[in-house]
Design an enzyme around this catalytic site. Structure first.
Site, PDB file in Angstrom:
ATOM      1  N   PRO A   8       0.773  -1.246   0.000  1.00  0.00           N
ATOM      2  CA  PRO A   8       0.000   0.000   0.000  1.00  0.00           C
ATOM      3  C   PRO A   8       0.809   1.302   0.000  1.00  0.00           C
ATOM      4  O   PRO A   8       0.795   2.071   0.957  1.00  0.00           O
ATOM      5  CB  PRO A   8      -0.846  -0.127   1.264  1.00  0.00           C
ATOM      6  CG  PRO A   8       0.008  -0.936   2.181  1.00  0.00           C
ATOM      7  CD  PRO A   8       0.732  -1.921   1.298  1.00  0.00           C
ATOM      8  N   CYS A   9       1.457   1.586  -1.109  1.00  0.00           N
ATOM      9  CA  CYS A   9       2.250   2.813  -1.221  1.00  0.00           C
ATOM     10  C   CYS A   9       1.384   4.073  -1.166  1.00  0.00           C
ATOM     11  O   CYS A   9       1.889   5.152  -0.884  1.00  0.00           O
ATOM     12  CB  CYS A   9       3.081   2.780  -2.499  1.00  0.00           C
ATOM     13  SG  CYS A   9       2.119   2.565  -3.998  1.00  0.00           S
TER      14      CYS A   9
END
Length: 193
Positions: A160-161
């Site tokens: 989850p950047c």
């Protein structure tokens, strides 16, 4: 290699899965796989229906040379591809931790590979700045390297950047556009009690 494309509120979302020898991948949770035994893992994912653009993000040592099932809507995904598709649907249904339970494999140098593992530990609703993310990776002065790990992330949502922001708190960049990043962060925002 198998792929599928799902329809999401943020647009088409594609997933690339391949069986990778255990020696290249992460160890089996139960330790049952002998070294070299192929194990399915997500190699790339993102808000696009262009699987070729996702494949270009996969490290050359992991990039599959052949394409298997490619998102035929009449064919139901199986194995890890089905699990990944279910995790994306669950995410959009409110289980924001579902993608984090799906095995992912990306390859790079030691720091970036570690940084991606750390990124998977950032929980839904939590937002970190690149500086805070660098601290979590154990290298507080590696802010640019931490940002580079986000920029080179091939497995969006599963890694989850989008939860990492600029040091000034603004959104920064996102491969799939800031409107999608905003949507994801709003979707994950804690509900006031």
């Amino acid at each position: 290699m198998q792929t599928t494309t799902l329809t999401t509120p943020d647009g088409p979302f594609s997933v690339v899965v391949a069986a990778v020898p255990a020696a290249l991948g992460s160890p089996a949770a139960d330790g049952a796989l002998p070294a070299g035994e192929p194990r399915e893992q997500v190699l790339a994912a993102g808000w696009t229906d262009d699987v070729g653009s996702l494949l270009a993000l996969v490290h050359p040592t992991l990039r599959p040379s052949t394409v298997g099932r490619e998102g035929n809507p009449a064919e139901k995904p199986t194995g890890l591809l089905a699990e990944a598709a279910d995790a994306v649907r669950a995410y959009y249904d409110g289980d924001h931790g579902a993608p984090g339970r799906v095995p992912v494999l990306q390859a790079s140098g030691p720091y970036r590979t570690h940084a991606w593992d750390v990124l998977r530990e950032v929980k839904a609703g939590e937002r970190l700045t690149y500086s805070e993310y660098a601290v979590r990776t154990g290298r507080p002065t590696a802010v640019r390297a931490a940002a580079g790990a986000c920029a080179m992330n091939a497995a969006a949502l599963f890694v989850p950047c989008h939860r990492i922001l600029r040091t000034d708190g603004t959104l920064g960049g996102f491969r799939y556009g800031l409107p999608i990043k905003e949507s994801l962060l709003a979707r994950e925002a804690p509900v006031p009690k």
